[in-house]
Design a protein around this motif. Structure first.
Motif, PDB file in Angstrom:
ATOM      1  N   MET A 130      37.182  21.769 -20.871  1.00  0.00           N
ATOM      2  CA  MET A 130      36.310  21.376 -19.763  1.00  0.00           C
ATOM      3  C   MET A 130      36.940  20.216 -19.028  1.00  0.00           C
ATOM      4  O   MET A 130      37.393  19.274 -19.635  1.00  0.00           O
ATOM      5  CB  MET A 130      34.960  20.955 -20.343  1.00  0.00           C
ATOM      6  CG  MET A 130      34.013  20.493 -19.285  1.00  0.00           C
ATOM      7  SD  MET A 130      32.351  20.358 -19.931  1.00  0.00           S
ATOM      8  CE  MET A 130      32.418  18.805 -20.754  1.00  0.00           C
ATOM      9  N   GLN A 131      36.947  20.288 -17.747  1.00  0.00           N
ATOM     10  CA  GLN A 131      37.570  19.221 -16.984  1.00  0.00           C
ATOM     11  C   GLN A 131      36.526  18.547 -16.136  1.00  0.00           C
ATOM     12  O   GLN A 131      35.678  19.198 -15.526  1.00  0.00           O
ATOM     13  CB  GLN A 131      38.665  19.809 -16.113  1.00  0.00           C
ATOM     14  CG  GLN A 131      39.392  18.747 -15.323  1.00  0.00           C
ATOM     15  CD  GLN A 131      40.549  19.334 -14.576  1.00  0.00           C
ATOM     16  OE1 GLN A 131      40.931  20.473 -14.831  1.00  0.00           O
ATOM     17  NE2 GLN A 131      41.092  18.590 -13.667  1.00  0.00           N
ATOM     18  N   MET A 132      36.588  17.255 -16.091  1.00  0.00           N
ATOM     19  CA  MET A 132      35.611  16.530 -15.279  1.00  0.00           C
ATOM     20  C   MET A 132      36.318  15.797 -14.168  1.00  0.00           C
ATOM     21  O   MET A 132      37.474  15.415 -14.289  1.00  0.00           O
ATOM     22  CB  MET A 132      34.882  15.516 -16.158  1.00  0.00           C
ATOM     23  CG  MET A 132      33.976  16.159 -17.164  1.00  0.00           C
ATOM     24  SD  MET A 132      32.631  15.079 -17.497  1.00  0.00           S
ATOM     25  CE  MET A 132      32.031  15.751 -19.007  1.00  0.00           C
ATOM     26  N   ASN A 133      35.559  15.590 -13.126  1.00  0.00           N
ATOM     27  CA  ASN A 133      36.107  14.866 -11.996  1.00  0.00           C
ATOM     28  C   ASN A 133      36.005  13.372 -12.258  1.00  0.00           C
ATOM     29  O   ASN A 133      34.926  12.888 -12.601  1.00  0.00           O
ATOM     30  CB  ASN A 133      35.292  15.238 -10.752  1.00  0.00           C
ATOM     31  CG  ASN A 133      35.994  14.829  -9.476  1.00  0.00           C
ATOM     32  OD1 ASN A 133      36.578  13.762  -9.417  1.00  0.00           O
ATOM     33  ND2 ASN A 133      35.947  15.695  -8.486  1.00  0.00           N
ATOM     34  N   PRO A 134      37.059  12.649 -12.080  1.00  0.00           N
ATOM     35  CA  PRO A 134      37.002  11.213 -12.400  1.00  0.00           C
ATOM     36  C   PRO A 134      36.044  10.431 -11.546  1.00  0.00           C
ATOM     37  O   PRO A 134      35.693   9.303 -11.893  1.00  0.00           O
ATOM     38  CB  PRO A 134      38.445  10.737 -12.195  1.00  0.00           C
ATOM     39  CG  PRO A 134      39.093  11.790 -11.391  1.00  0.00           C
ATOM     40  CD  PRO A 134      38.423  13.059 -11.702  1.00  0.00           C
ATOM     41  N   VAL A 135      35.602  10.985 -10.417  1.00  0.00           N
ATOM     42  CA  VAL A 135      34.663  10.227  -9.611  1.00  0.00           C
ATOM     43  C   VAL A 135      33.358   9.989 -10.360  1.00  0.00           C
ATOM     44  O   VAL A 135      32.595   9.098 -10.028  1.00  0.00           O
ATOM     45  CB  VAL A 135      34.406  10.961  -8.273  1.00  0.00           C
ATOM     46  CG1 VAL A 135      33.428  12.092  -8.461  1.00  0.00           C
ATOM     47  CG2 VAL A 135      33.918  10.000  -7.223  1.00  0.00           C
ATOM     48  N   LEU A 136      33.148  10.787 -11.393  1.00  0.00           N
ATOM     49  CA  LEU A 136      31.955  10.569 -12.212  1.00  0.00           C
ATOM     50  C   LEU A 136      31.967   9.193 -12.859  1.00  0.00           C
ATOM     51  O   LEU A 136      30.919   8.578 -13.045  1.00  0.00           O
ATOM     52  CB  LEU A 136      31.853  11.643 -13.302  1.00  0.00           C
ATOM     53  CG  LEU A 136      31.344  12.995 -12.834  1.00  0.00           C
ATOM     54  CD1 LEU A 136      31.420  13.991 -13.972  1.00  0.00           C
ATOM     55  CD2 LEU A 136      29.923  12.866 -12.354  1.00  0.00           C
ATOM     56  N   THR A 137      33.164   8.703 -13.226  1.00  0.00           N
ATOM     57  CA  THR A 137      33.194   7.379 -13.858  1.00  0.00           C
ATOM     58  C   THR A 137      32.750   6.301 -12.902  1.00  0.00           C
ATOM     59  O   THR A 137      32.331   5.226 -13.299  1.00  0.00           O
ATOM     60  CB  THR A 137      34.614   7.029 -14.339  1.00  0.00           C
ATOM     61  OG1 THR A 137      35.502   7.077 -13.241  1.00  0.00           O
ATOM     62  CG2 THR A 137      35.075   7.972 -15.405  1.00  0.00           C
ATOM     63  N   ILE A 138      32.850   6.593 -11.587  1.00  0.00           N
ATOM     64  CA  ILE A 138      32.374   5.623 -10.607  1.00  0.00           C
ATOM     65  C   ILE A 138      30.923   5.907 -10.262  1.00  0.00           C
ATOM     66  O   ILE A 138      30.086   5.003 -10.179  1.00  0.00           O
ATOM     67  CB  ILE A 138      33.219   5.684  -9.324  1.00  0.00           C
ATOM     68  CG1 ILE A 138      34.704   5.578  -9.679  1.00  0.00           C
ATOM     69  CG2 ILE A 138      32.810   4.594  -8.377  1.00  0.00           C
ATOM     70  CD1 ILE A 138      35.598   5.781  -8.522  1.00  0.00           C
ATOM     71  N   ALA A 139      30.620   7.170 -10.091  1.00  0.00           N
ATOM     72  CA  ALA A 139      29.299   7.511  -9.589  1.00  0.00           C
ATOM     73  C   ALA A 139      28.215   7.302 -10.624  1.00  0.00           C
ATOM     74  O   ALA A 139      27.125   6.797 -10.309  1.00  0.00           O
ATOM     75  CB  ALA A 139      29.311   8.962  -9.113  1.00  0.00           C
ATOM     76  N   LEU A 140      28.463   7.687 -11.857  1.00  0.00           N
ATOM     77  CA  LEU A 140      27.415   7.602 -12.877  1.00  0.00           C
ATOM     78  C   LEU A 140      26.883   6.184 -13.053  1.00  0.00           C
ATOM     79  O   LEU A 140      25.666   5.971 -13.008  1.00  0.00           O
ATOM     80  CB  LEU A 140      27.939   8.128 -14.219  1.00  0.00           C
ATOM     81  CG  LEU A 140      27.827   9.621 -14.416  1.00  0.00           C
ATOM     82  CD1 LEU A 140      28.506  10.020 -15.705  1.00  0.00           C
ATOM     83  CD2 LEU A 140      26.379  10.028 -14.447  1.00  0.00           C
ATOM     84  N   PRO A 141      27.767   5.200 -13.252  1.00  0.00           N
ATOM     85  CA  PRO A 141      27.208   3.849 -13.399  1.00  0.00           C
ATOM     86  C   PRO A 141      26.454   3.390 -12.160  1.00  0.00           C
ATOM     87  O   PRO A 141      25.459   2.689 -12.267  1.00  0.00           O
ATOM     88  CB  PRO A 141      28.439   2.980 -13.650  1.00  0.00           C
ATOM     89  CG  PRO A 141      29.491   3.898 -14.118  1.00  0.00           C
ATOM     90  CD  PRO A 141      29.229   5.188 -13.453  1.00  0.00           C
ATOM     91  N   LEU A 142      26.954   3.783 -10.980  1.00  0.00           N
ATOM     92  CA  LEU A 142      26.274   3.362  -9.761  1.00  0.00           C
ATOM     93  C   LEU A 142      24.851   3.917  -9.699  1.00  0.00           C
ATOM     94  O   LEU A 142      23.893   3.194  -9.408  1.00  0.00           O
ATOM     95  CB  LEU A 142      27.053   3.838  -8.531  1.00  0.00           C
ATOM     96  CG  LEU A 142      28.117   2.867  -8.010  1.00  0.00           C
ATOM     97  CD1 LEU A 142      28.799   3.438  -6.806  1.00  0.00           C
ATOM     98  CD2 LEU A 142      27.497   1.535  -7.697  1.00  0.00           C
ATOM     99  N   ILE A 143      24.746   5.207  -9.993  1.00  0.00           N
ATOM    100  CA  ILE A 143      23.404   5.807  -9.945  1.00  0.00           C
ATOM    101  C   ILE A 143      22.496   5.133 -10.952  1.00  0.00           C
ATOM    102  O   ILE A 143      21.363   4.758 -10.649  1.00  0.00           O
ATOM    103  CB  ILE A 143      23.500   7.309 -10.247  1.00  0.00           C
ATOM    104  CG1 ILE A 143      24.286   8.015  -9.160  1.00  0.00           C
ATOM    105  CG2 ILE A 143      22.119   7.899 -10.388  1.00  0.00           C
ATOM    106  CD1 ILE A 143      24.508   9.470  -9.456  1.00  0.00           C
ATOM    107  N   LEU A 144      23.029   4.947 -12.148  1.00  0.00           N
ATOM    108  CA  LEU A 144      22.200   4.327 -13.183  1.00  0.00           C
ATOM    109  C   LEU A 144      21.823   2.907 -12.792  1.00  0.00           C
ATOM    110  O   LEU A 144      20.727   2.440 -13.105  1.00  0.00           O
ATOM    111  CB  LEU A 144      22.951   4.337 -14.520  1.00  0.00           C
ATOM    112  CG  LEU A 144      23.032   5.714 -15.146  1.00  0.00           C
ATOM    113  CD1 LEU A 144      23.963   5.692 -16.347  1.00  0.00           C
ATOM    114  CD2 LEU A 144      21.659   6.157 -15.573  1.00  0.00           C
ATOM    115  N   ALA A 145      22.731   2.213 -12.109  1.00  0.00           N
ATOM    116  CA  ALA A 145      22.425   0.836 -11.716  1.00  0.00           C
ATOM    117  C   ALA A 145      21.218   0.795 -10.802  1.00  0.00           C
ATOM    118  O   ALA A 145      20.403  -0.124 -10.881  1.00  0.00           O
ATOM    119  CB  ALA A 145      23.633   0.214 -11.027  1.00  0.00           C
ATOM    120  N   PHE A 146      21.131   1.758  -9.921  1.00  0.00           N
ATOM    121  CA  PHE A 146      20.031   1.684  -8.973  1.00  0.00           C
ATOM    122  C   PHE A 146      18.746   2.307  -9.489  1.00  0.00           C
ATOM    123  O   PHE A 146      17.655   1.863  -9.139  1.00  0.00           O
ATOM    124  CB  PHE A 146      20.451   2.308  -7.639  1.00  0.00           C
ATOM    125  CG  PHE A 146      21.502   1.489  -6.961  1.00  0.00           C
ATOM    126  CD1 PHE A 146      22.757   2.007  -6.705  1.00  0.00           C
ATOM    127  CD2 PHE A 146      21.254   0.181  -6.636  1.00  0.00           C
ATOM    128  CE1 PHE A 146      23.727   1.241  -6.100  1.00  0.00           C
ATOM    129  CE2 PHE A 146      22.228  -0.600  -6.042  1.00  0.00           C
ATOM    130  CZ  PHE A 146      23.461  -0.063  -5.769  1.00  0.00           C
TER     131      PHE A 146
END
Lengths: 608, 479, 112
Positions: free
Chosen positions: B1-17
């Motif tokens: 399974m391959q994930m897009n690295p933008v998740l490492t940026i997006a996930l914390p941001l979403i959780l932050a808000f």
């Protein structure tokens, strides 16, 4: 069983000792004892053809005669010292790491002596350094451990620099190969030579690098000081001998300025070692604490070893090696005796001791043997080594260095007699009346080591033959000559059995006189009065306080070298304060100013 | 399974808000965010990822190579470990920490220079807010001033480069700079200064003392170790892969780095407090890392950065707890502390000895290789300076560690437990994390070829790299 | 010309940061510096007699001569970042005042 198994086994035993030590401390000490004696046995039986090995490509080991000689000396010192670990009265949790560090440092010294390339040697050298630093920290609090660490690190970094210069200039790190390549094309070889010798001098404790010895030996725990003094300083001698054998100073300089047939560089270093002898002796004479006195005596004796190695003649190298062994044995015994005395009486200050001959006779006997060996009197081993070194000095015609060496010998008589008489002879202080002899487990190593000194002093031929073999392996053209029972010298021969015979006859005559003559009456220390008054404090009337006052007055006002190092450390501190003041101010405006100014400077610097 | 690295940026941001809606379980969001990030990092493959489908050099790309991958791994794991350990303290800081996480990941991943500026600013603001949690607002303000000046200079330099070369994409910029490097030096200097402020280079580092000398167990590892490491990794990428620096500028900047190295070690030697010693040592090490980056030893500097990051992390973390327990970090008052805390003491000692470069620890092989490679280019004075500063560093590090152990027979135990026995969970967690990290240093120290292979793989094929034949690698010199 | 003016604004802001030690004055200087930077960026994109980069009924084609729009988007981002940092800085100013009763950093550092 090869060297790698030996070293690895000792490492693992050390880690096991830590684990066991946290549960049952006594068991850890027994494990240490068993492990070191087992290692000694393996090395002894394996001889100098013990198989080498290769780990991870980088750590290659090979046992050479020189390496075997050094390893045996160190192992002997470590193993006999493990008896002292058994009697340490200390709380368990604090000391659990001690056996581990002990065995790790032992394994690493074997690694140093059998390493086949300089990188492996350096790795193990550094491991010895930090493990011994922590072990010194187990003793009295103070600056001793950090001074030891700082000076030794200086020495190791000098050696590292030299190793890397050799590695990059000559494309090899192999111990002999790199040195021989350096001998052939001396470009940076002079730098390598000097740095390696300086680092050896730091480890041996030769002036001006000797300041760590008194502090470290004084603060080291009593049961570790023998190893530190008798064993670990010899690592420097190992590298020094390798360097001076394969990279002699005569090949390093284009103009062969010579003094008495020796290259100028060698002569300068010889003078430095001679100065070390003189300084060590003089400083030892004025000490009040037994361990510091012995530390300065180590400084002096290291000078002898260095002189022997630097001269490079077969007899002198043989003398250096024999002196190394003699000094190792004698110093170990003296420090062990001081440890036993401290254990029984609680102090090592000489003006608080006295008359222990009556209470600890066997300890006294061992101490006497060691002191005689340190001074260089027959029939001990120290005599043979001093004879060899002085013979070679005389035959080379170096009369100034020889004068310093003889001064060192005579001076050592002064301080040796002082420590002997103030601790053991003289009158027993009232508070020590109940002191008993050291326990049997401590007497075993003492008797063993002094016995070896005596036996080798009477019959040194096997030892000297082995040094001849070492010289062969180091590439010397000819070696020290032994014909029959006498060692050949230029100005006479040394026939140790004959000397022992003469000594024994003299001893028997003196014994006869002693037994026939009327006995003297023992007088107590406090059994006296002065001017009609009675006396109450025994310390003032011990004859050891300020023993050599007239001699000490001669050189009392001279500055000490340790002030130089303190000054250097203070300059670094000042630089740090300056940096903190300039660049780490709490105001943002200063930061803004610095940023703008430096940017402008950079842009301007780029434009010009 | 391959994930897009933008998740490492997006996930914390979403959780932050979204955390604002669930204030009571904010801590959980923080832990969740960082653990998810770690998970994602394990599934990222190397390559180039387009944002929004726009092809480079017009669109923003995220580039993942071995360098970025290893950095991301270490960064996210360390961050996650920190969040697990310090959950109670971070109540007020969950948003800013998550944003910091996102920004740091973005910094390492991005392939566009302006995107880097944005992440730089975001990371800086998050760091400033985290720094202000120690309630010393004037220090945080100092940090803010320095950081804003830095980013201003960065943007100024960037825009000058844009004017000259017409692109903001890193790879394209590199191509164009190689082709015609003249006239870009002023811009490069400005960009360097802008980043040097964050990276703690002297003389731009005035803010470091205020922020870190009172750091607790959250700020210390975060700003002292994680931020420093991440920013240095970014510097490494920029000055190896992107910018072409003229030799004269390299010389000038190297002088700055050398001044940092020497000055930092001297300042650390002078200090009496544990955190001050650590922060000055960090400043000095960043000087060394920049020196290596600027002169082309990118692989060595990478492994040095990672090892320093881990060691400083352990040491700052423990110093935070020590200050909580003992109330002070003046070394004179802390003698004998480790005797009541032997395992934590071992972790601290291992980290310290690795920083000092003693064998059995990985720091030794790194230092050895640095000196070896520098000498291979036949310069003797630079290794000599590095050795002298290492001597000073070894002495003050050992002085600190020996004082903390102070196992002499005559000194009483302080009896202070670094982590109070009532706090069992924290106790075991801190023990576990610090011991694992220090054992990692021992393991890599015993088997250096793994670490060195890693470095070689990450940076060995960088354009400006020197061929690094490393001691300790298979087939390296000395075999 | 415009570039020089905006650079001088930037230097003015820097000057303010270097010489002032009142927190609010420093915040104002930071803002001036950022404004200078933003103006500088926009002015760099300008070319003589080019059009504003907006498609309208008068200039419908995107192949016409427009001023470079990229710097303007950079400036947008930069302005927003500037707003954010000013907000945080003002919050710090308030906190500093609450803690020390003064906004003069020299007086505060003396108190430590």
């Amino acid at each position: 069983m090869n060297i790698i198994h030996l070293i690895l086994g000792l490492f693992l035993a050390g880690i096991a000792a830590y684990g066991i030590g946290r549960l049952k401390p006594a068991a850890a000490s027994w494990l240490t004892l068993a492990a070191s004696w087992a290692a000694l046995l393996i090395l002894f039986l394996g001889g100098d053809t013990l198989a080498g090995g290769n780990a991870w490509g980088l750590l290659a080991f090979k046992m050479t005669p020189l390496g075997w000689f050094f390893s045996m000396t160190l192992l002997f010192v470590y193993s006999t010292n493990t008896f002292f670990n058994l009697s340490v009265p200390a709380a368990p949790t604090r000391q659990a790491a001690y056996p581990m560090l002990y065995l790790i440092s032992l394994a690493s010294t074997i690694g140093v002596f059998s390493a086949e390339n300089w990188l492996a040697l350096f790795i193990f050298w550094e491991i010895v350094l930090w493990s011994s630093t922590f072990m010194i920290g187990f003793g009295k609090p103070g600056r001793g451990s950090i001074i030891y660490f700082g000076m030794s690190l200086l020495g190791s970094f000098m050696m590292l620099f030299a190793i890397l210069v050799m590695g990059t200039a000559y494309q090899t790190f192999e111990v002999k190969g790199a040195l021989m390549a350096a001998a052939q094309s001396p470009g940076p070889a002079l730098l390598v030579f000097l740095l390696m010798l300086f680092s050896a001098m730091v480890k041996l404790g030769i002036t001006p690098f000797h300041i760590w010895m008194p502090e470290a030996y004084h603060e080291a725990p009593d049961h570790f000081a023998p190893v530190l003094a008798g064993g670990l300083s010899k690592l420097g001698a190992f590298t020094a001998l390798m360097v001076t054998s394969f990279l002699p100073a005569s090949t390093l300089m284009a103009q062969p300025w010579q003094v008495r047939g020796l290259p100028l560089l060698t002569y300068i270093l010889l003078t430095v070692s001679a100065v070390s002898i003189v300084i060590g002796t003089l400083m030892a004479i004025k000490q009040e604490d037994a361990k510091k006195l012995l530390a300065y005596s180590s400084v002096a004796n290291s000078g002898y070893i260095m002189i022997g190695m630097l001269m490079g003649t077969p007899m002198s190298v043989s003398g250096a090696l024999v002196h190394l062994l003699a000094h190792a044995l004698a110093t170990t015994v003296t420090f062990m005796v001081m440890a036993a005395v401290a254990r029984q009486t609680g102090t090592t200050r000489m003006d608080e001791l006295g008359g222990l001959l009556h209470r600890m006779p066997i300890t006294f006997l061992a101490f006497l043997t060691a002191i005689l060996s340190l001074v260089g009197l027959p029939p001990m081993l120290g005599f043979v080594s001093k004879w060899l070194i002085l013979q070679s000095l005389a035959s080379q015609g170096l009369f100034l260095v020889a004068a310093a060496a003889i001064f060192g010998s005579i001076g050592s008589l002064l301080y040796a007699f002082r420590i002997l008489s103030t601790v053991f002879l003289g009158q027993l202080k009232p508070k020590h009346r109940q002191v008993r002899e050291a326990p049997a487990v401590l007497l075993i190593p003492l008797l063993l080591l002094s016995g070896v000194t005596l036996v080798l002093g009477i019959y040194p031929y096997g030892l000297v033959q082995y040094t001849a073999k070492i010289e062969n392996s180091l590439g010397f053209a000819d070696t020290v000559q032994i014909t029959g029972l006498s060692i050949q010298g230029n100005n006479g021969n040394l026939n140790a059995l004959l000397i022992m015979g003469a000594f024994a006859i003299g001893f028997l005559i003196a014994l006869g006189i002693f037994l026939k003559a009327p006995k003297s009456r023992k007088v107590d220390l406090m059994d006296t009065y002065t001017g009609g008054e009675f006396i109450y404090s025994p310390e003032l009337y011990s004859y050891s306080t300020n023993f050599f006052a007239p001699l000490e007055r001669v050189y009392a006002g001279l500055p000490e070298i340790s002030r130089l190092y303190e000054a250097l450390a203070n300059r670094v501190r000042d630089l740090g304060t300056l940096v903190q003041y300039l660049f780490f101010s709490p105001l943002p405006s200063r930061t803004a100013l610095l940023i703008s100014v430096v940017t402008i400077l950079l842009i301007w610097g780029e434009a010009i | 399974m391959q994930m897009n690295p933008v998740l490492t940026i997006a996930l914390p941001l979403i959780l932050a808000f979204t955390k604002i809606m669930y204030r009571r379980i904010a801590n959980l969001f923080l832990v969740l965010g960082s653990l998810l990030n770690v998970l994602v990092v394990f599934f990222i493959k190397e390559g180039q990822y387009l944002m929004g489908g726009y092809a480079p050099p017009f669109g923003i790309v995220l580039q993942v190579d071995a360098y970025a991958l290893y950095s991301l791994l270490v960064l996210n794991v360390l961050f996650a470990a920190l969040t697990i350990l310090v959950t109670k303290k971070a109540e007020n800081l969950t948003s800013s920490s998550l944003i910091a996480l996102a920004a740091l990941n973005g910094l390492i991943l991005t392939g566009d220079l302006f995107n880097l500026f944005v992440f730089l600013e975001i990371a800086a603001i998050a760091a400033i807010i985290i720094a202000s949690s120690s309630k010393r607002y004037h220090h945080a303000f100092h940090y803010m001033v320095a950081s804003i000046i830095g980013s201003t200079f960065y943007l100024l330099g960037l825009i000058l480069l844009y004017k000259q070369y017409g692109t903001l994409n890193m790879a394209k910029m590199h191509e164009l700079m190689l082709a015609s490097p003249g006239g870009s030096s002023v811009a490069v200097i400005l960009i360097f200064v802008g980043l040097a402020v964050e990276v703690k280079l002297m003389p731009f580092s005035g803010w470091v003392k205020g922020v870190l000398k009172n750091a607790d167990e959250w700020i210390g590892p975060m700003i002292g170790a994680i931020y420093g490491g991440a920013m240095m990794i970014v510097m490494g990428r920029l000055f190896t892969d992107v910018f072409v620096v003229s030799p004269k500028v390299t010389l000038l900047l190297s002088i700055l780095a050398l001044v940092t190295l020497v000055g930092g070690e001297a300042a650390a030697y002078d200090s009496e407090k544990m955190r001050e010693i650590l922060l000055y040592s960090g400043v000095a090490q960043s000087g060394l890392e920049i020196l290596l980056i600027l002169n082309g030893y990118a692989a060595l500097s990478f492994i040095l950065i990672l090892s320093n990051m881990m060691a400083k992390y352990v040491m700052f973390l423990l110093s935070g707890y020590i200050v909580n327990a003992a109330g002070t970090d003046v070394l004179g008052d802390l003698k004998g502390l480790f005797r009541s805390n032997p395992f934590l003491g071992f972790a601290f000692t291992a980290a310290g000895l690795s920083l000092a470069g003693l064998p059995l620890f990985v720091g030794f092989f790194i230092k050895l290789n640095i000196l070896y490679n520098l000498m291979m280019s036949h310069s003797y004075w630079l290794p000599a300076i590095i050795l002298i500063t290492s001597l000073v560093e070894g002495i003050y590090m050992l002085r600190m560690i020996l004082g903390l152990w102070q196992t002499g027979l005559e000194v009483q135990e302080t009896g202070i437990q670094i982590i109070s026995p009532s706090n069992i969970k924290t106790k075991y967690a801190v023990h576990a994390i610090t011991l694992i990290l220090s054992l990692a240093m021992v393991v890599f120290g015993l088997m250096p070829d793994y670490a060195l292979d890693l470095a070689q793989k990450a940076r060995g094929n960088a354009v400006a790299d020197k061929p690094a034949m490393m001691i300790g690698m298979k087939g390296g010199p000395g075999q | 010309m415009m570039e020089l003016l905006s650079l001088s604004l930037l230097f003015l802001g820097m000057y303010g940061l270097i010489t002032k030690h009142h927190v609010l004055k420093m915040i104002v200087s930071m803002n001036v510096m950022e404004i200078g930077l933003n103006l500088f960026i926009t002015s760099l994109g300008y070319q003589e007699s080019h059009l504003a980069p907006i498609l309208s009924s008068k200039f419908p084609s995107s192949a016409l001569n427009f001023v470079d729009p990229l710097p303007q988007s950079l400036v947008l981002t930069s302005i927003v970042i500037g707003v954010g940092t000013t907000a945080v800085a003002l919050a710090f100013a308030k906190k500093i005042y609450m803690d020390y009763g003064t906004l003069d950093l020299e007086k505060i550092e003396g108190r430590l």
